[in-house]
Structure formats: structure tokens, C-alpha cells
Design an enzyme around this catalytic site. Structure first.
Site, PDB file in Angstrom:
ATOM      1  N   SER A   1     -11.453   0.980   2.080  1.00 45.32           N
ATOM      2  CA  SER A   1     -10.950   0.451   3.352  1.00 45.32           C
ATOM      3  C   SER A   1     -10.275   1.550   4.156  1.00 45.32           C
ATOM      4  CB  SER A   1      -9.935  -0.665   3.103  1.00 45.32           C
ATOM      5  OG  SER A   1     -10.547  -1.723   2.420  1.00 45.32           O
TER       6      SER A   1
ATOM      7  N   GLU B   1      -5.105   3.344   6.067  1.00 38.70           N
ATOM      8  CA  GLU B   1      -4.940   3.195   4.620  1.00 38.70           C
ATOM      9  C   GLU B   1      -5.384   4.480   3.917  1.00 38.70           C
ATOM     10  OE1 GLU B   1      -6.565   0.207   1.169  1.00 38.70           O
ATOM     11  OE2 GLU B   1      -5.640  -0.636   2.957  1.00 38.70           O
TER      12      GLU B   1
ATOM     13  N   ARG C   1       0.805  -1.225   0.000  1.00 33.87           N
ATOM     14  CA  ARG C   1       0.000   0.000   0.000  1.00 33.87           C
ATOM     15  C   ARG C   1       0.838   1.276   0.000  1.00 33.87           C
ATOM     16  NH1 ARG C   1      -3.311  -2.876  -1.476  1.00 33.87           N
ATOM     17  NH2 ARG C   1      -5.301  -3.468  -0.572  1.00 33.87           N
TER      18      ARG C   1
END
Length: 308
Positions: free
Chosen positions: A216, A298, A167
Site C-alpha cells: 500500500s 505509508e 503504522r
């Protein structure tokens, strides 16, 4: 007021960023620049006072802008930067092209970038965040990306240059991605289309896609590499530790952890950025107290809190 460079695109002072993020929160940017094309972007960055911070923004699908806004020139690429072309198994896409559109165009040409179909946002954000799902990541398929440096120079970056990790990627401060080139396996167009339809159906059954969210909220706690190595486990899911801490459906002001999927932070109507970020921090604390696990955001959070 600082003298800004002459541009052909649109340059707006004090633009409220709440209009540009999926969560619909955020104070104003000092400046919002929407360049007409690559030359316009290069000219602007070359002429812009070096002390002015630059923040490239995609479609705002993964972003909380704080209520006090952002002291920066926010650059949002649009029409001149959304082309998609396919040659053989290579797909070239402008950073403003939506992930879903790139997946569909590639599939029609028999190229498998199907994992991008359900990822909200645009290609620039996908590269920046090393977006992925179903075990595939941008890092697995990116050949190169083009970017404009803070000084206005056009450069080509390899996947190695971007130092992809789970990520995340590395891009120097103020650089603006403009295009990405992917190489992906070939497949049957009809099969790829069917696979994407199934993925969409599953997503809509399990995620609050009708609500104002930013996808998310927290990374899954395990599995910090995107190498696909055998030891890269994603067994532990963020939603599970949030549930175990009793935070499914938790509220703060207009913010709520979704009842449908507890790793989705939603704006129920009148949330401020402070409500959303505050609820997220509360979830992190409760999860830590319950399990000893520190959840990592995130969603990107940027800007200044509202002044008291």
C-alpha cells in the site's frame, strides 16, 4: 575516505540500494554492512564514528530510496538474524525472518499470528511499522523486542517503550532491532492454515502481487489508532479517494498507480525514484483538491534526490 571498523560480516562501499528494494530504485549507500551475528553488529556500532548516520534496512518491501542515494551506513541483517522458535503461545523471531515464514511456523505450532501471512517484508519492518491487517496489529501481540543502540549496547524494549500508533512506532535514531517476542492466541493448526490460504487467495485476486510494488502506498485516511477501540474506524479507504480523484492507472515516467488496485504504486520497468515519489505527490495533490483529504505516505522515502 573514513576509516571503517573491522568486521567479520560484509562491508561494502557505494552499494546501489536499487538491488535491495522491491521497487528496484535508489542510488548508492555510502556503506552497506551485513553483520555475521549479534556480536559483529555490536562491535561495528561501538566502533563506528558517532557522526555517521545508521539506517537499518529490512528486505526493502516498503521503501523508496531516492536516486541520489543515502549518506549513511545501511545495516541489513540476514542469516544470523532469522531464527524462529515457538514455546507455548510465545513466538520468538529474529528481525530478518520473513513475516510470512513466522506466520506459517506459528500456525504449525497452533499459534495464531495469521495476520502476518500476507504482509510483505520481515519482522523488523513489521515491528517498526506496527504492521497489521484484518484488524490485528503487531502492537496487539508484541511482548518485547531486543535492539542494539547506536552505541552498540543490547537493550530490551517493551511494547510501551515502542509507543505504537497507527503504522508507526518510536525507536531512537540509529538503533537496530534484532529480535521480537510475540504472544498470540492458540488455535487449531489446520484451521489456521486454511485461514491463511483464504487470505492469500483474496490478496492475489485483489492486489497486483506480480508487479514491482511496495504494498500500500498511502495509509487509509481514517483510523489513526491501532487500539481496536470502537471509535477507530477504517471506513474510508485510500483506494476509494484515489479513484474519486481520477488517479487510478495514472502514470509518470516508468511509475504507475496500479489499474488493479489504485493504492499500489508500481514500477512498470524503468521508473526512477523521482518518478515514483513524484507520481505519489501528484496523487496526494489531486486527492486533496477533490476531497480535502491529505493522504499520508505509508511507504518510507529516504535519501537524497539525484543531483542535477
Amino acid at each position: 575516505m573514513m576509516q571503517m571498523p573491522e568486521v567479520r560480516g560484509r562491508l561494502t562501499a557505494g552499494k546501489p540500494l536499487s538491488e535491495l528494494t522491491w521497487l528496484r530504485v535508489g542510488g548508492p549507500a555510502d556503506w552497506l554492512f551485513q553483520p555475521a551475528d549479534l556480536e559483529d553488529l555490536q562491535g561495528f556500532l561501538t566502533a563506528l564514528e558517532p557522526s555517521v548516520p545508521v539506517f537499518p534496512m529490512g528486505v526493502g518491501s516498503n521503501l523508496i530510496v531516492r536516486d541520489g542515494g543515502l549518506h549513511a551506513a545501511v545495516i541489513r541483517l540476514g542469516r544470523g538474524f532469522n531464527s524462529i522458535s515457538v514455546e507455548g503461545n510465545r513466538v520468538t523471531a529474529g528481525v530478518a525472518a520473513l513475516d510470512a515464514h513466522v506466520a506459517r511456523r506459528a500456525a504449525e505450532a497452533g499459534v495464531d499470528l495469521t495476520f502476518l501471512r500476507t504482509i510483505p517484508g520481515s519482522i523488523g519492518g513489521a515491528v517498526r511499522m506496527n504492521a497489521g491487517c484484518y484488524g490485528s496489529y503487531v502492537a496487539d501481540v508484541l511482548v518485547e523486542a531486543r535492539a542494539v543502540t547506536r552505541a552498540g549496547e543490547l537493550v530490551v524494549l517493551s511494547a510501551d517503550d515502542l509507543q505504537f500508533a497507527y503504522r508507526q512506532s518510536r525507536l531512537p535514531e540509529g538503533w537496530v532491532l534484532v529480535e521480537a517476542v510475540f504472544e498470540a492466541p492458540l488455535g487449531d493448526a489446520a484451521e489456521l492454515a486454511a485461514r491463511m490460504d483464504a487470505q492469500l487467495k483474496k490478496r492475489d485476486e485483489t492486489q497486483p502481487t506480480k508487479d514491482r510494488s511496495a504494498g500500500s502506498t498511502f495509509r487509509n485516511p481514517a483510523g489513526f489508532s491501532s487500539t481496536g477501540r470502537a471509535d477507530d474506524v477504517h471506513d474510508l479507504k485510500a483506494w476509494k479517494v484515489i479513484d474519486d480523484a481520477g488517479m487510478r492507472g495514472a502514470r509518470r515516467g516508468g511509475a504507475q498507480m496500479s489499474e488493479m488496485h489504485s493504492n499500489f504504486l508500481i514500477n512498470t520497468g524503468a521508473a526512477t525514484a523521482a518518478d515514483l515519489e513524484g507520481l505519489g505527490e501528484e496523487v496526494r495533490k489531486k486527492v486533496y483538491d477533490a476531497s480535502g483529504i491529505t493522504l499520508e505516505w505509508e511507504i518510507m522515502r529516504i535519501g537524497e534526490p539525484a543531483s542535477e
